[in-house]
Design an enzyme around this catalytic site. Structure first.
Site, PDB file in Angstrom:
ATOM      1  N   CYS A 101      -4.543  -3.743   1.560  1.00  0.00           N
ATOM      2  CA  CYS A 101      -5.381  -4.537   0.430  1.00  0.00           C
ATOM      3  C   CYS A 101      -6.338  -5.031   1.403  1.00  0.00           C
ATOM      4  CB  CYS A 101      -4.767  -5.953   0.341  1.00  0.00           C
ATOM      5  SG  CYS A 101      -4.999  -6.200  -1.559  1.00  0.00           S
ATOM      6  N   HIS A 196       0.803  -4.887  -0.640  1.00  0.00           N
ATOM      7  CA  HIS A 196       1.541  -6.433   0.156  1.00  0.00           C
ATOM      8  C   HIS A 196       3.014  -5.611   0.714  1.00  0.00           C
ATOM      9  CE1 HIS A 196      -2.009  -9.152   1.134  1.00  0.00           C
ATOM     10  NE2 HIS A 196      -2.353  -8.478  -0.445  1.00  0.00           N
ATOM     11  N   GLU A 198       4.778  -6.861   2.965  1.00  0.00           N
ATOM     12  CA  GLU A 198       4.848  -8.492   3.952  1.00  0.00           C
ATOM     13  C   GLU A 198       4.989  -9.056   2.720  1.00  0.00           C
ATOM     14  OE1 GLU A 198       2.152  -7.134   3.824  1.00  0.00           O
ATOM     15  OE2 GLU A 198       0.503  -8.671   3.754  1.00  0.00           O
TER      16      GLU A 198
HETATM   17  N1  GLN Z   1      -9.346  -8.814  -3.967  1.00  0.00           N
HETATM   18  C1  GLN Z   1      -9.453  -8.424  -2.653  1.00  0.00           C
HETATM   19  C2  GLN Z   1     -10.818  -8.424  -1.965  1.00  0.00           C
HETATM   20  O1  GLN Z   1     -11.557  -7.599  -2.497  1.00  0.00           O
HETATM   21  C3  GLN Z   1      -7.955  -8.311  -2.159  1.00  0.00           C
HETATM   22  C4  GLN Z   1      -6.796  -8.586  -2.493  1.00  0.00           C
HETATM   23  C5  GLN Z   1      -5.619  -8.777  -1.295  1.00  0.00           C
HETATM   24  O2  GLN Z   1      -6.446  -8.302   0.274  1.00  0.00           O
HETATM   25  N2  GLN Z   1      -4.322  -9.143  -1.729  1.00  0.00           N
HETATM   26  O3  GLN Z   1     -10.911  -8.344  -1.016  1.00  0.00           O
END
Ligand code: GLN
Length: 219
Positions: A101, A196, A198
């Site tokens: 992410c 994610h 995890e």
């Molecule tokens: N929206 C977040 C970002 O732009 C990422 C979200 C996440 O890591 N769950 O950093």
């Protein structure tokens, strides 16, 4: 057995207990985001996790997890901690990395629009759009198969997730897609996903990182 910063977590039910000294140290970038979940995941697949907050800690690890969280906050903290340049160097040298992410955002060679100015190590030849699925309330869980991951579909949570809009180099292998967009990719020692694993406690991509680390791609 050497005492490590995360040692008290060994008492968590189901976590790996005694880890031998020859098990590779794998860092979790611990500046912001869901550091603990990744620490547990690494333990569960038989690795020795250590938090990385300083260049000296980075120096000791053979692989690293860049967790989810807020990529702008992590980017700022990387600069403040002095980790930005050494992390970029280790990644360029081929240290295995798992990015989830926000971690994937920091690894992306291109970000859409103004986000492309975000200071980050890069190294993964994809173009990524931040927050592409809408706000936090539009988060969702989904199951899908991931190439190279055995044992049935992956349990995946998408939390204010980015979207990979384009793969920029043929060396990027798409391991899984959702709604036509890649959600898990691998480029050499880089494994990255927009979701994610995890959060749902699915540790199979952490095991993939472990395989890369043991194959000696790091040091
Ligand atoms: N929206 C977040 C970002 O732009 C990422 C979200 C996440 O890591 N769950 O950093």
């Amino acid at each position: 057995m050497t005492r490590l910063p995360g040692e008290r977590l060994d008492r968590r039910p189901g976590a790996a207990a005694d880890v031998a000294d020859d098990v590779p140290l794998v860092g979790v970038l611990a500046l912001q985001g869901d550091v603990l979940e990744h620490t547990w995941a690494l333990m569960a697949v038989g690795l020795r996790p250590v938090p990385v907050r300083t260049p000296a800690q980075l120096d000791a690890v053979a692989g690293i997890v860049l967790p989810g969280g807020e990529s702008t906050a992590i980017s700022r903290a990387l600069a403040r901690s002095g980790l930005d340049a050494p992390l970029a160097v280790r990644l360029r040298e081929g240290m295995p990395v798992l990015g989830t992410c926000a971690g994937l955002i920091l690894l992306s060679d291109e970000l859409t629009g103004e986000d492309d100015a975000l200071p980050r190590p890069g190294g993964l030849a994809v173009r990524t759009r931040r927050n592409a699925y809408g706000p936090q309330t539009a988060s969702f869980d989904v199951r899908f198969d991931v190439a190279g991951v055995e044992g049935g579909p992956m349990e995946a949570s998408f939390i204010r997730a980015p979207r990979i809009e384009a793969v920029l180099d043929p060396s990027v292998e798409v391991l899984a897609s959702v709604e036509g967009a890649p959600v898990a990719v691998r480029q050499g020692p880089i494994v990255a996903m927009t979701f994610h694993p995890e959060v749902a406690g699915d540790h199979r991509l952490h095991a993939m990182l472990g395989d890369l680390v043991r194959a000696g791609a790091g040091r």
